[in-house]
Motif scaffolding. Structure first.
Motif, PDB file in Angstrom:
ATOM      1  N   LEU A 124      80.424  35.112  46.888  1.00 23.85           N
ATOM      2  CA  LEU A 124      80.150  36.525  47.158  1.00 23.85           C
ATOM      3  C   LEU A 124      81.372  37.280  47.671  1.00 23.85           C
ATOM      4  O   LEU A 124      81.300  38.497  47.884  1.00 23.85           O
ATOM      5  N   SER A 125      82.478  36.566  47.856  1.00 20.99           N
ATOM      6  CA  SER A 125      83.729  37.247  48.202  1.00 20.99           C
ATOM      7  C   SER A 125      84.497  37.647  46.951  1.00 20.99           C
ATOM      8  O   SER A 125      85.536  38.311  47.028  1.00 20.99           O
ATOM      9  N   ASP A 126      83.974  37.255  45.791  1.00 20.46           N
ATOM     10  CA  ASP A 126      84.609  37.581  44.512  1.00 20.46           C
ATOM     11  C   ASP A 126      84.556  39.087  44.265  1.00 20.46           C
ATOM     12  O   ASP A 126      83.644  39.785  44.712  1.00 20.46           O
ATOM     13  N   ASP A 127      85.518  39.587  43.527  1.00 22.59           N
ATOM     14  CA  ASP A 127      85.560  41.013  43.211  1.00 22.59           C
ATOM     15  C   ASP A 127      84.452  41.409  42.245  1.00 22.59           C
ATOM     16  O   ASP A 127      84.023  42.564  42.203  1.00 22.59           O
ATOM     17  N   THR A 128      83.983  40.455  41.463  1.00 24.03           N
ATOM     18  CA  THR A 128      82.881  40.711  40.532  1.00 24.03           C
ATOM     19  C   THR A 128      81.569  40.759  41.299  1.00 24.03           C
ATOM     20  O   THR A 128      81.271  39.883  42.102  1.00 24.03           O
ATOM     21  N   VAL A 129      80.771  41.791  41.053  1.00 21.93           N
ATOM     22  CA  VAL A 129      79.467  41.922  41.706  1.00 21.93           C
ATOM     23  C   VAL A 129      78.432  41.180  40.864  1.00 21.93           C
ATOM     24  O   VAL A 129      78.306  41.420  39.660  1.00 21.93           O
ATOM     25  N   PHE A 130      77.695  40.276  41.504  1.00 16.61           N
ATOM     26  CA  PHE A 130      76.723  39.454  40.795  1.00 16.61           C
ATOM     27  C   PHE A 130      75.307  39.986  41.003  1.00 16.61           C
ATOM     28  O   PHE A 130      75.005  40.603  42.024  1.00 16.61           O
ATOM     29  N   GLY A 131      74.465  39.709  40.027  1.00 16.80           N
ATOM     30  CA  GLY A 131      73.078  40.146  40.121  1.00 16.80           C
ATOM     31  C   GLY A 131      72.131  39.122  39.528  1.00 16.80           C
ATOM     32  O   GLY A 131      72.492  38.374  38.610  1.00 16.80           O
ATOM     33  N   VAL A 132      70.926  39.078  40.077  1.00 18.21           N
ATOM     34  CA  VAL A 132      69.834  38.265  39.543  1.00 18.21           C
ATOM     35  C   VAL A 132      68.717  39.215  39.136  1.00 18.21           C
ATOM     36  O   VAL A 132      68.385  40.144  39.885  1.00 18.21           O
ATOM     37  N   VAL A 133      68.151  39.012  37.961  1.00 19.39           N
ATOM     38  CA  VAL A 133      67.150  39.946  37.440  1.00 19.39           C
ATOM     39  C   VAL A 133      65.853  39.207  37.104  1.00 19.39           C
ATOM     40  O   VAL A 133      65.825  37.984  36.955  1.00 19.39           O
ATOM     41  N   SER A 134      64.787  39.956  36.971  1.00 23.65           N
ATOM     42  CA  SER A 134      63.510  39.394  36.542  1.00 23.65           C
ATOM     43  C   SER A 134      63.501  39.265  35.025  1.00 23.65           C
ATOM     44  O   SER A 134      64.293  39.901  34.319  1.00 23.65           O
ATOM     45  N   ALA A 135      62.584  38.434  34.527  1.00 26.67           N
ATOM     46  CA  ALA A 135      62.506  38.208  33.085  1.00 26.67           C
ATOM     47  C   ALA A 135      62.137  39.491  32.340  1.00 26.67           C
ATOM     48  O   ALA A 135      62.478  39.654  31.159  1.00 26.67           O
ATOM     49  N   LYS A 136      61.446  40.415  33.019  1.00 28.61           N
ATOM     50  CA  LYS A 136      61.037  41.671  32.390  1.00 28.61           C
ATOM     51  C   LYS A 136      62.224  42.555  32.018  1.00 28.61           C
ATOM     52  O   LYS A 136      62.077  43.506  31.245  1.00 28.61           O
ATOM     53  N   SER A 137      63.380  42.256  32.580  1.00 29.73           N
ATOM     54  CA  SER A 137      64.565  43.062  32.275  1.00 29.73           C
ATOM     55  C   SER A 137      65.087  42.822  30.862  1.00 29.73           C
ATOM     56  O   SER A 137      65.902  43.589  30.355  1.00 29.73           O
ATOM     57  N   ASN A 138      64.625  41.692  30.250  1.00 28.69           N
ATOM     58  CA  ASN A 138      65.069  41.332  28.888  1.00 28.69           C
ATOM     59  C   ASN A 138      66.583  41.139  28.801  1.00 28.69           C
ATOM     60  O   ASN A 138      67.198  41.432  27.774  1.00 28.69           O
ATOM     61  N   LEU A 139      67.173  40.645  29.888  1.00 30.81           N
ATOM     62  CA  LEU A 139      68.603  40.353  29.912  1.00 30.81           C
ATOM     63  C   LEU A 139      68.811  38.848  29.896  1.00 30.81           C
ATOM     64  O   LEU A 139      67.879  38.072  30.098  1.00 30.81           O
ATOM     65  N   SER A 140      70.043  38.434  29.654  1.00 33.28           N
ATOM     66  CA  SER A 140      70.384  37.018  29.632  1.00 33.28           C
ATOM     67  C   SER A 140      71.508  36.749  30.620  1.00 33.28           C
ATOM     68  O   SER A 140      72.264  37.677  30.999  1.00 33.28           O
ATOM     69  N   VAL A 141      71.623  35.495  31.026  1.00 34.96           N
ATOM     70  CA  VAL A 141      72.714  35.092  31.916  1.00 34.96           C
ATOM     71  C   VAL A 141      74.044  35.352  31.212  1.00 34.96           C
ATOM     72  O   VAL A 141      74.236  34.991  30.055  1.00 34.96           O
ATOM     73  N   GLY A 142      74.956  36.009  31.933  1.00 34.43           N
ATOM     74  CA  GLY A 142      76.257  36.338  31.353  1.00 34.43           C
ATOM     75  C   GLY A 142      76.374  37.790  30.927  1.00 34.43           C
ATOM     76  O   GLY A 142      77.490  38.294  30.722  1.00 34.43           O
ATOM     77  N   ASP A 143      75.240  38.476  30.800  1.00 31.97           N
ATOM     78  CA  ASP A 143      75.275  39.897  30.440  1.00 31.97           C
ATOM     79  C   ASP A 143      75.930  40.706  31.553  1.00 31.97           C
ATOM     80  O   ASP A 143      75.831  40.353  32.738  1.00 31.97           O
ATOM     81  N   VAL A 144      76.572  41.780  31.170  1.00 35.32           N
ATOM     82  CA  VAL A 144      77.184  42.695  32.136  1.00 35.32           C
ATOM     83  C   VAL A 144      76.525  44.059  31.964  1.00 35.32           C
ATOM     84  O   VAL A 144      76.475  44.603  30.860  1.00 35.32           O
ATOM     85  N   ILE A 145      75.981  44.586  33.041  1.00 32.96           N
ATOM     86  CA  ILE A 145      75.303  45.880  32.999  1.00 32.96           C
ATOM     87  C   ILE A 145      76.021  46.854  33.929  1.00 32.96           C
ATOM     88  O   ILE A 145      76.905  46.458  34.697  1.00 32.96           O
ATOM     89  N   LYS A 146      75.624  48.107  33.869  1.00 31.57           N
ATOM     90  CA  LYS A 146      76.214  49.118  34.746  1.00 31.57           C
ATOM     91  C   LYS A 146      75.127  49.833  35.529  1.00 31.57           C
ATOM     92  O   LYS A 146      74.046  50.119  35.009  1.00 31.57           O
ATOM     93  N   ILE A 147      75.422  50.099  36.797  1.00 32.00           N
ATOM     94  CA  ILE A 147      74.586  50.974  37.600  1.00 32.00           C
ATOM     95  C   ILE A 147      75.474  52.117  38.088  1.00 32.00           C
ATOM     96  O   ILE A 147      76.696  51.969  38.182  1.00 32.00           O
ATOM     97  N   THR A 148      74.862  53.239  38.379  1.00 29.18           N
ATOM     98  CA  THR A 148      75.622  54.405  38.834  1.00 29.18           C
ATOM     99  C   THR A 148      75.296  54.654  40.292  1.00 29.18           C
ATOM    100  O   THR A 148      74.142  54.971  40.641  1.00 29.18           O
TER     101      THR A 148
END
Length: 399
Positions: A124-148
């Protein structure tokens, strides 16, 4: 001796298979009961230090407190040592819910994952921000998304000039469809216990979970949400400080003092134990009674055969070894049948709708049950072969 043991097993194949199937049913019952028991304790253990200490179970209304983080609250109220909560993230995205945990909360509890890993396994000290999502998000491990994110300069006291910034989030894990997540439930009752600090992802829409420390490093705002919190007071806090803090929290939303919350949790846990322990006791009694009865019947019907082995040169120890081999092989078949039943149930999706799974505790209890089965199966042979000499038994059977 080994080949003779196999022949003895084959000669009583139907009896042995019946015993193996009976043992398999017993092992499935043990695994089911232990799964329920360990499932319940797995929710209590992460919160144990909070529930068994001084503090408050509450649902602070943010409209009465304002936009404050855990750090802000601890600075304003020094009697508070820590808070278990889910902070709302000041950002927009395609998710129905976005929450952020402190590093302590992340390390405290890991929900069931469908794929990938939980945030505690990330740097968690990494510059990359990590996220965990629910299955309903229809995303896969390794995907990169954006929030504003939305923030304001420190000098913008009237919040007139919002600053919008895009932030990339790397998805490292997908939650199980029915995973239970800390501080996701927002329904408060004065009869709540430790289970109510968790919410099921099925009850919310798409969910994104992030680390507060990583959001802080990117200047992304977050604050206490309207969901429930566990507040722990410092161990050296005086009774006067505790009373004053309790009165203050009562003015911010519904509250339950930790002693009462602890009692509610213990009552629920003991009620569950009262349901499960009798089942385990009956299971143990079933193993003892059925195993001893079947072994007594078996040895009585085969005492002449063991007497013949004795006359042909086998001593009592070798005769008992043959019976032990038979019991151990039967237990292994019962274990194999149990494994097949559990795997078929898992593949077919039957177990997916339950909390039943093979855990370390279930394996340990099953091992104890198998050892108990083998030990009980040896009682009658040892008694009968020691009360009379095998030479006397063959003479008696020939008369």
């Amino acid at each position: 001796m080994l080949s003779l043991g196999f022949k003895e097993f084959q000669r009583r194949i139907f009896t042995n298979l019946f015993v193996a199937l009976q043992l398999a049913v017993i092992l499935v019952l043990i695994i089911s009961a232990s799964s329920i028991l360990f499932y319940r304790t797995s929710f209590y253990s992460p919160l144990k230090d909070y529930i068994e200490g001084n503090g408050m179970y509450c649902q602070i209304r943010t409209e009465t407190l304002g936009a404050m983080t855990e750090k802000d609250i601890k600075q304003q109220y020094p009697v508070i040592e820590s808070i278990v909560s889910a902070n709302a993230v000041d950002a927009t995205s395609g998710f129905s819910n976005m929450i952020a945990y402190t590093d302590d909360t992340i390390n405290m509890y890991e929900p069931n994952m469908e794929s990938g890993k939980w945030l505690s396994e990330c740097d968690l000290s990494d510059d990359t921000v990590f996220g965990v999502v629910s299955a309903k998000s229809n995303l896969s491990v390794g995907d990169v998304i954006k929030i504003t994110s939305v923030r304001y300069d420190e000098d913008d006291y009237e919040f007139q000039n919002p600053i919008y910034e895009d932030l990339e989030i790397q998805i490292v894990g997908i939650l199980n469809d029915n995973a239970d997540v800390l501080c996701l439930d927002d329904y408060f009752s004065y009869d709540d216990d430790y289970r109510n600090m968790y919410g099921n992802v099925e009850d919310v829409g798409s969910l994104l979970i992030m680390s507060q420390s990583q959001l802080d490093s990117k200047q992304v705002g977050h604050s206490l949400s309207n969901r429930k919190q566990l507040i722990k007071y410092k161990s050296d806090a005086s009774q006067q400080e505790i009373d004053e803090m309790n009165n203050l929290l009562r003015g911010l939303g519904p509250t339950v003092e930790m002693k009462e919350f602890y009692n509610n949790s213990q009552n629920y846990f003991y009620n569950q134990m009262l349901k499960i322990v009798p089942l385990l006791i009956c299971t143990v009694l079933l193993i003892i009674v059925s195993t001893i009865s079947i072994s007594a019947l078996t040895i009585k019907n085969n005492i002449k055969l063991y007497s013949i082995y004795y006359v042909c040169g086998s001593d009592r120890r070798q005769c008992l070894t043959l019976y032990f081999f038979n019991s151990a092989l039967t237990a292994l078949i019962g274990l194999a049948v149990t494994y097949i039943i559990m795997n078929i149930s898992n593949i077919s999706g039957i177990l997916g709708q339950t909390v039943i799974q093979i855990t370390n505790g279930g394996i340990l209890m099953s091992a104890v049950a198998i050892l108990l089965h083998i030990a009980c199966s040896m009682i009658m042979p040892m008694v009968l072969m020691n009360n009379k000499s095998l030479r006397e038994n063959i003479t008696e059977n020939n008369e």
